[in-house]
Design a protein around this motif. Structure first.
Motif, short mmCIF file in Angstrom:
data_model
loop_
_atom_site.label_atom_id
_atom_site.label_comp_id
_atom_site.label_asym_id
_atom_site.label_seq_id
_atom_site.Cartn_x
_atom_site.Cartn_y
_atom_site.Cartn_z
N ARG A 91 0.83 -1.21 0.00
CA ARG A 91 0.00 0.00 0.00
C ARG A 91 0.86 1.26 0.00
O ARG A 91 0.53 2.25 -0.68
CB ARG A 91 -0.91 -0.01 1.23
CG ARG A 91 -2.04 -1.01 1.16
CD ARG A 91 -3.07 -0.75 2.24
NE ARG A 91 -2.49 -0.84 3.58
CZ ARG A 91 -2.46 -1.95 4.29
NH1 ARG A 91 -2.98 -3.07 3.80
NH2 ARG A 91 -1.94 -1.96 5.51
N SER A 92 1.98 1.23 0.71
CA SER A 92 2.86 2.40 0.72
C SER A 92 3.48 2.63 -0.65
O SER A 92 3.63 3.78 -1.09
CB SER A 92 3.96 2.21 1.77
OG SER A 92 3.41 2.10 3.07
N GLN A 94 2.10 1.81 -3.53
CA GLN A 94 1.05 2.36 -4.38
C GLN A 94 0.80 3.83 -4.06
O GLN A 94 0.57 4.64 -4.97
CB GLN A 94 -0.24 1.55 -4.18
CG GLN A 94 -0.22 0.17 -4.82
CD GLN A 94 -1.55 -0.54 -4.67
OE1 GLN A 94 -2.22 -0.42 -3.64
NE2 GLN A 94 -1.95 -1.27 -5.69
N GLN A 95 0.82 4.19 -2.78
CA GLN A 95 0.62 5.58 -2.41
C GLN A 95 1.74 6.46 -2.95
O GLN A 95 1.49 7.55 -3.47
CB GLN A 95 0.54 5.69 -0.89
CG GLN A 95 0.17 7.07 -0.38
CD GLN A 95 0.17 7.13 1.13
OE1 GLN A 95 1.10 6.67 1.78
NE2 GLN A 95 -0.89 7.69 1.71
N ARG A 96 2.97 5.99 -2.85
CA ARG A 96 4.09 6.76 -3.37
C ARG A 96 3.98 6.93 -4.88
O ARG A 96 4.25 8.01 -5.42
CB ARG A 96 5.41 6.07 -3.01
CG ARG A 96 6.63 6.88 -3.37
CD ARG A 96 7.91 6.11 -3.11
NE ARG A 96 8.08 5.00 -4.03
CZ ARG A 96 9.15 4.21 -4.06
NH1 ARG A 96 10.13 4.40 -3.20
NH2 ARG A 96 9.24 3.22 -4.92
N GLY A 98 1.25 7.02 -6.60
CA GLY A 98 0.20 8.00 -6.86
C GLY A 98 0.67 9.42 -6.64
O GLY A 98 0.34 10.33 -7.43
N TYR A 99 1.45 9.65 -5.58
CA TYR A 99 2.01 10.98 -5.33
C TYR A 99 2.91 11.42 -6.48
O TYR A 99 2.83 12.56 -6.96
CB TYR A 99 2.80 10.99 -4.02
CG TYR A 99 1.96 10.85 -2.78
CD1 TYR A 99 0.58 11.08 -2.80
CD2 TYR A 99 2.53 10.48 -1.56
CE1 TYR A 99 -0.18 10.94 -1.67
CE2 TYR A 99 1.77 10.34 -0.42
CZ TYR A 99 0.41 10.57 -0.48
OH TYR A 99 -0.37 10.45 0.64
N SER A 216 -8.20 -0.13 -5.82
CA SER A 216 -7.68 0.59 -4.67
C SER A 216 -7.87 -0.17 -3.37
O SER A 216 -7.27 0.18 -2.35
CB SER A 216 -8.34 1.96 -4.57
OG SER A 216 -9.75 1.83 -4.39
N ARG A 352 -4.47 13.49 2.88
CA ARG A 352 -4.99 12.40 2.05
C ARG A 352 -4.90 12.71 0.56
O ARG A 352 -5.12 11.82 -0.27
CB ARG A 352 -6.44 12.10 2.43
CG ARG A 352 -7.42 13.23 2.21
CD ARG A 352 -8.75 12.93 2.86
NE ARG A 352 -9.75 13.95 2.61
CZ ARG A 352 -10.67 13.87 1.65
NH1 ARG A 352 -10.70 12.82 0.86
NH2 ARG A 352 -11.56 14.84 1.48
N GLY A 354 -2.01 14.02 -0.68
CA GLY A 354 -0.61 13.96 -1.02
C GLY A 354 0.16 15.25 -0.82
O GLY A 354 1.34 15.32 -1.13
#
Length: 433
Positions: A91-92, A94-96, A98-99, A216, A352, A354
């Motif tokens: 998940r981290s 994927q979050q990175r 996305g940012y 997601s 949330r 970014g």
């Protein structure tokens, strides 16, 4: 050698030993060296898993039963359950991603995408899978330092993902003819849902492909996770789970959920890491023996043991229970080791969307303590007056937060005493069923 707590108290009381580590509790003898000692060897048995891994230290001895037959009895000495954080790493990542995608698209609107020509070294694994191999190896190496491990037994199991997806055994030809044999995904979905929206039965309108389990939320692109949806339903559902979106239509929900199949992420993770893990364990300098999952289940069922990672690890390896071999003891208390990591490299805390919300301290150590340290707090006054032991989360002002089974309290660094440095793991115990 692992010993009984009463023996530990005797050695510490007589001054023959000192505490080498708090968790797992380890003592070191002072009156003789290892070269002057004669100890029986123990075996390290490992049951790898996607979410958790069981490790057990055992010893085996030859005994004569009532019929005069020589049998092997196996005793469980130490049980450890390692809980991975591969899902958190995924998940981290994927979050990175996305940012980074938002920054590139916002700041360089017409920038060409980066060429996908980067090579990977031999044996490369994604970070979430590499974490499972590294943490299992780390715990095995730690147990090999603390105990006289002479050999390692590991369950190396391969999962047939195609058969798991179908829910039955397959023949040779069925492996070659899958769900989409001779067709495409959109054509298959149109024929399956009769060119209608799966959520409102609308026809004669443009239909989109929608994920029942959103990407997601861990969903995949498998054909069983795809349906047809009209534009209004697709936008209204967004990334809401289908169980919530169709909560007021139980009949339609049951029809749609019926096509969902067992997720294959855990089986794929085990298939990808089984050879890597066996290769890493061979670096410990002990002989490594690989066994099938069927033998583990056979041993555990014959001994009448429930299914847990630690009891599976205890059952790994050869055990001729038909000739009288048996598991005569297993540890009643299991050490639960949860991988927590060693902090974050990020210098800001994002919201949330970014965007940076606040700056983080550049130093991880404050007043001699780091988040994750095991400490003893002597609180002089107040509601929590007394002596407490737990792990702390440091603050720059020196008023640290300490978590313990009774709750979480704030305690000044002046009232703390370091017991053990944080090593990226959280420790607790549970009883074996």
């Amino acid at each position: 050698m692992p010993c009984h707590p009463a023996r530990v108290r005797e050695l510490l009381g007589k001054g023959r030993a000192v505490v080498a580590r708090q968790v797992p509790f380890t003592i070191r003898l002072k009156d003789r060296t290892r070269a002057e000692s004669e100890v029986d060897g123990v075996q390290l048995r490992i049951d790898p898993g996607s979410k958790g891994t069981g490790l057990a230290l055992t010893d085996e001895k030859k005994e004569v039963d009532e019929q005069g037959t020589v049998v092997t009895v196996r005793r469980g000495l130490v049980a450890v359950e390692l809980q991975h954080r591969g899902d958190q790493i995924h998940r981290s990542m994927q979050q990175r991603a996305g940012y980074r995608h938002r920054r590139r698209s916002a700041n360089c609107r017409y920038r060409k995408p980066r060429s996908n020509n980067r090579t990977r070294p031999t044996g490369w694994l994604p970070p979430s899978l590499r974490h499972r191999v590294d943490t299992t190896y780390s715990q095995a190496a730690r147990l090999c330092r603390y105990a006289p491990v002479t050999e390692i037994h590991i369950e190396r199991v391969a999962f047939d993902t195609h058969a798991i997806g179908e829910g039955r055994a397959l023949t040779a030809s069925e492996y070659q003819q899958g769900t989409l044999a001779g067709t495409e995904a959109r054509a298959y979905l149109r024929a399956k849902w009769n060119n209608a929206c799966a959520y409102c039965d609308a026809t004669g309108v443009p239909l989109n492909i929608d994920h029942l389990r959103p990407r997601s939320r861990g969903g995949s692109n498998r054909i069983s996770n795809l349906v047809l949806a009209c534009a209004p339903c697709n936008q209204a559902k967004n990334n809401t789970p289908v169980e919530i979106f169709l909560a007021d239509q139980p009949d339609r929900l049951a029809k749609i959920v019926r096509q969902l199949r067992t997720p294959l992420q855990d089986a794929a993770a085990m298939n990808a890491t089984r050879w890597q893990l066996t290769g890493r364990l061979s670096d410990l300098g002990r002989p490594v023996h690989a066994w099938s999952g069927g033998r583990t289940k056979w041993n555990r069922s014959a001994m009448g043991l429930p299914k847990t990672h630690t009891l599976d690890a205890l059952s790994v390896g050869r055990l001729d229970h038909e000739s009288g071999d048996a598991i005569v003891r297993y540890p009643g208390q299991v050490l639960v080791v949860r991988a927590t990591g060693r902090g974050s490299y990020a210098r800001t805390t994002p919201d949330r969307f970014g965007f940076p919300r606040l700056r983080r301290a550049r130093a991880k150590q404050h007043f001699g303590y780091v988040t994750g340290d095991l400490v003893r707090a002597d609180v002089p006054t107040g509601k929590w007056a007394g002596a407490w032991t737990g792990r702390i989360s440091v603050r720059a002002r020196g008023q640290h937060s300490m978590a313990m089974p009774e709750g979480r309290i704030n305690v000044s660094h002046w009232n703390l005493k370091l017991l053990q440095r944080g090593d990226g793991y959280g420790y607790s115990t549970r009883l074996e069923p």
